[in-house]
Structures are given as C-alpha cells and as structure tokens.
Design an enzyme around this catalytic site. Structure first.
Site: not given
Ligand code: AMP
Ligand code: ZN
Length: 112
Positions: A91-92, A98, A100
């Site tokens: 789902g990148q 990074h 979340h």
C-alpha cells in the site's frame, strides 16, 4: 529526483511540521485518515523499509523514537498505531520511507 517528501524536507512543498530534528522530520498527512495522522520520515531519501541499508539503522531508530515521543507530547494516551507501508502490495504510494502515526479513533484489525 521528483520526490514529494524530499520537496517537503527542502521547503519546496508546503507542509505542517510537527517535529524537526537533525535527520528526522514529522509533519501532518495531507489526507488524514484519523483525527491524528502524522508522517515521520528520515530527511535523507530512502525509498522504503526494504531499501534500508546497514548505515541507515540509526535514522530508523531515531524516527521510531520521534514517533514514540510524539505520541507522548500529543497525549495519545488511549493508544495509537504506527504503520510503514512497503511496496505496491503493502500500500505504499510515496517512495520515500515513512511511518504513519495514527490515533484518535479505534483501529480495526486486520488492516485493509
Ligand atoms: P503511503 O501510502 O503509505 O505511501 O503514504 C503516503 C502518505 O503521504 C499518504 O497518507 C498521503 O496522504 C501523504 N501525502 C502525500 N503527499 C503529501 C503531502 N504533500 N503532504 C503531506 N502528506 C502527503
Ligand atoms: Zn525523497
């Protein structure tokens, strides 16, 4: 290189900074999916967790420390979730490592 998060680090792309350290930046997600939605990134461009090399572990450690400290300073006492999406099936959508930091509502499991 056309990387939106490198643009944020360089100040070319506007963002709302939450924490600015030597090699780690935290800012508000532009499309929050929870009442608190902060992104924590290494300032240096690393495409994803899959690309973390031996020299990168210190900044990974510091990013997770920032996430934990932000949870304290933002008073996320009810709990929170830290997520790193990796690769297309993970789902990148932005190819700059990074995490979340999500909070402010109950989190479902398993994630979609
Ligand atoms: P991921 O899908 O895990 O790669 O997460 C990328 C995140 O970056 C998404 O939640 C987007 O909403 C967020 N995002 C994309 N562009 C920006 C931006 N310019 N400022 C803040 N967040 C952004
Ligand atoms: Zn980048």
């Amino acid at each position: 290189m056309d990387c939106v998060f490198c643009g944020i680090v360089a100040g070319r792309v506007p963002s709302t900074t939450v924490r600015d350290e030597d090699d780690v930046l935290a800012f508000r997600d532009i499309r929050p999916v929870a009442p608190t939605h902060v992104l924590i990134i290494p300032k240096r461009h690393i495409p994803s967790l899959a690309d973390v090399g031996p020299d990168d572990w210190p900044v990974v450690f510091r990013a997770l420390r920032v996430a934990k400290e932000l949870a304290e300073s933002l008073n996320l006492r009810a709990g929170y979730r830290i997520v790193a999406n990796v690769g297309p099936e993970g789902g990148q959508t932005v190819g700059h490592l990074h995490w979340h930091l999500l909070a402010g509502r109950p989190m479902g499991w398993p994630p979609g």
